[in-house]
Design an enzyme around this catalytic site. Structure first.
Site, PDB file in Angstrom:
ATOM      1  CE  LYS A  16      -7.241  37.574  48.917  1.00  0.00           C
ATOM      2  NZ  LYS A  16      -7.714  37.488  50.285  1.00  0.00           N
ATOM      3  CG  ASP A 152      -5.326  41.141  49.450  1.00  0.00           C
ATOM      4  OD1 ASP A 152      -4.454  40.770  50.259  1.00  0.00           O
ATOM      5  OD2 ASP A 152      -6.543  41.018  49.649  1.00  0.00           O
TER       6      ASP A 152
END
Ligand code: C5P
Length: 311
Positions: A16, A152
């Site tokens: 990401k 995350d």
């Protein structure tokens, strides 16, 4: 438990970037409240899992093999601190399922680079083992296990563009058009706890996300205004590692629409000008000299499951 039948599965675990990361403040539990726009990208680890539940035994047997570029593999712990192993153990603990899981991870995402590589592996492991072990957790239950593995992980379990809040456990999918990005990963690692401790010393909180969300969700591919990408950790980390700020500057001078550090760094990314595939040769050479790697071009993913398992 719903009685998974076991088997072998190969999946992609996309990394990401944080298009924006606001640190709202320190919390009593040692974490920080965040508001961040996370988009998965086409750079992904490849995970193969062979697993079976075993109701007759009280044992859990996990193994992990890491393959790929030796330099990338060297940065990956293979003990219990590995997030893929942590995720498998946490799922077994939460659901009481016992059995085995043999995992092979082909590493393509640099570790401790702000790209969520380890968290992406954990997210993929949870989803695959929930299935192969037949744990039967719904997405919300699975995300709760993910949040305990790493901040995350819940956002990466969503699989598409997501706003994450709280410690990272409150997630909300959002619309974001696919973007062509250039990534520059510098050759040092930044520890996430250090980055947040530096924010405690001299960080501040950036602007609301709405303008960025508006620009990112807009289908007409208008350019992003400079300064719209935002990361509250960039100042504190960049002051200790000025190479990050110099790299961002280099990308901006080369004409990217906007640039920022991702996560706790050191990766810096830029949004490529629309229609342009790559940076000019001189900038590419300067990046390679600075980071030891050529710049990496990736696409942001706009919906879950966009990367096929075979790629
Ligand atoms: O959750 P994770 O293990 O990824 O977090 C690593 C470290 O980063 C935490 O121990 C904490 O120091 C810091 N962190 C934080 N606030 C968050 C996420 C991470 O302070 N929301």
């Amino acid at each position: 438990m719903t009685g998974g039948s076991g088997g072998t599965r190969t999946v992609q675990a996309p990394a990401k970037v944080n298009l924006s990361l606001r640190v709202l403040g320190a919390r009593q539990d040692g974490y920080h409240d965040l508001q961040t726009l996370i988009v998965p990208i086409s750079l992904a680890d490849r995970l193969e899992v062979h697993a079976e539940p075993d109701v007759s035994f009280a044992t859990l047997s996990l193994s992990l093999e890491v393959t790929g570029d030796p330099e990338l593999v060297a940065g990956v712990p293979i003990d219990q601190s590995n997030l893929a192993l942590k995720a498998a153990a946490a799922l077994s603990e939460a659901t009481g399922v016992r059995g085995f899981a043999n995992m092979t991870l082909e590493k393509r995402v640099p570790s401790a680079a702000g790209l969520g590589g380890g968290s992406a592996d954990a997210a993929a492991v949870l989803s695959v083992l929930n299935d192969l072990w037949g744990c039967g957790l719904d997405p919300e239950g699975l995300r709760r296990v993910g949040a305990a593995v790493g901040s995350d992980v819940p956002a990466l379990m969503v699989g598409g563009p997501t706003i994450a809040e709280g410690r990272g456990e409150r997630v909300r999918p959002v619309t974001c058009r696919p973007l062509r990005l250039v990534l520059v990963t510098l050759r040092f690692a930044v520890s996430t706890p250090d980055a947040f401790a530096w924010w405690d010393q001299d960080g501040s909180t950036g602007p609301e996300l709405d303008p960025l969300l508006d620009a990112a969700s807009n289908d007409a591919s208008g350019a992003f205004v400079r300064g719209i990408l935002f990361n509250d950790l960039e100042g504190p980390v960049g002051r200790r590692h000025p190479e990050i700020l110099r790299t961002k500057d280099l990308l901006l001078r080369a004409g990217v629409q906007d640039a920022a550090m991702s996560g706790s760094g050191p990766t810096v990314f830029g949004i490529m000008p629309s229609g342009e595939e790559r940076l000019d040769a001189r900038t590419e050479a300067a990046i390679t000299e600075r980071s030891g790697w050529p710049p990496r071009y990736v696409q942001s993913l706009s919906r879950p499951g966009e990367l096929s398992a075979g790629s």
